[in-house]
Motif scaffolding. Structure first.
Motif, PDB file in Angstrom:
ATOM      1  N   ARG A  34       0.836  -1.207   0.000  1.00  0.00           N
ATOM      2  CA  ARG A  34       0.000   0.000   0.000  1.00  0.00           C
ATOM      3  C   ARG A  34       0.870   1.257   0.000  1.00  0.00           C
ATOM      4  NH1 ARG A  34      -3.178  -1.181   3.752  1.00  0.00           N
ATOM      5  NH2 ARG A  34      -4.972  -1.581   2.467  1.00  0.00           N
ATOM      6  N   ARG A  56      -4.454   4.258  -8.657  1.00  0.00           N
ATOM      7  CA  ARG A  56      -4.153   3.736  -7.325  1.00  0.00           C
ATOM      8  C   ARG A  56      -5.320   2.932  -6.765  1.00  0.00           C
ATOM      9  NH1 ARG A  56      -1.177   8.875  -4.424  1.00  0.00           N
ATOM     10  NH2 ARG A  56       0.697   8.833  -5.725  1.00  0.00           N
ATOM     11  N   LEU A  74      -5.393  -1.057  -5.465  1.00  0.00           N
ATOM     12  CA  LEU A  74      -5.675  -1.342  -4.057  1.00  0.00           C
ATOM     13  C   LEU A  74      -7.035  -1.995  -3.821  1.00  0.00           C
ATOM     14  CD1 LEU A  74      -4.250   1.918  -2.450  1.00  0.00           C
ATOM     15  CD2 LEU A  74      -3.258  -0.387  -2.368  1.00  0.00           C
ATOM     16  N   TRP A 106      -7.015  -5.537  -2.326  1.00  0.00           N
ATOM     17  CA  TRP A 106      -6.389  -5.482  -1.004  1.00  0.00           C
ATOM     18  C   TRP A 106      -7.367  -4.939   0.037  1.00  0.00           C
ATOM     19  CZ3 TRP A 106      -1.281  -7.200  -0.398  1.00  0.00           C
ATOM     20  CH2 TRP A 106      -0.649  -7.564  -1.594  1.00  0.00           C
ATOM     21  N   ARG A 107      -8.146  -3.936  -0.352  1.00  0.00           N
ATOM     22  CA  ARG A 107      -9.163  -3.397   0.561  1.00  0.00           C
ATOM     23  C   ARG A 107     -10.282  -4.407   0.785  1.00  0.00           C
ATOM     24  NH1 ARG A 107      -8.766   2.641  -1.910  1.00  0.00           N
ATOM     25  NH2 ARG A 107      -7.144   3.353  -0.482  1.00  0.00           N
TER      26      ARG A 107
END
Length: 147
Positions: free
Chosen positions: A92, A121, A125, A128-129
């Motif tokens: 991150r 971005r 991400l 991952w979130r």
């Protein structure tokens, strides 16, 4: 940081032939989408004994979001939770441009260039979130939402 040609090759390979695609029956999961570009991802995580035994995803979207999800499943499956969290934090920070690329990230370094592309971005991400939400670190149990 990886050479640009190698980074593009890794992203293309993982976007076109994703690893870790599929569901895990009975495992906590979370679905998130990025309304700005239409990316959608659902991530499942099976944890036993403090270890992330399996991570899988389904979804659709741009090459960045799909490659990131695929690379995430490979990087985190089998890791102790604390190690997985630390790796996710380094990833991150790299994507957000808050830290230099860390060689310990391995093939995830292919996404280092996203730090220069603010609009991408979120794509890098998203999975991952969703994993954080599936693990109850953002939203409990089965979660859905947008980023």
């Amino acid at each position: 940081m990886l050479p640009e040609a190698l980074a593009r090759q890794i992203i293309s390979d993982h976007a076109g032939h994703p690893r870790g695609r599929g569901e895990i029956a009975g495992a906590p999961h979370a679905a998130l989408d990025n309304p700005g570009c239409g990316d959608q991802v659902t991530v499942w995580a099976r944890v036993e004994g403090g270890r992330l035994l399996d991570v899988r995803f389904t979804g659709r979207g741009c090459a960045i979001s799909q490659a990131s999800a695929s690379l995430m499943t490979q990087a985190l499956t089998g890791k102790p939770l604390e190690e997985a969290r630390a790796l996710a934090a380094r990833y991150r920070a790299m994507v957000l441009g808050e830290a230099a690329p860390d060689p310990a990230l391995g093939d995830l370094l292919a996404l280092a260039g996203v730090s220069r592309l603010h609009a991408r971005r979120r794509c890098a991400l998203l999975a991952w979130r969703a994993l954080e939400a599936a693990l109850g670190e953002g939203l409990p149990g089965e979660a859905t939402g947008t980023v």
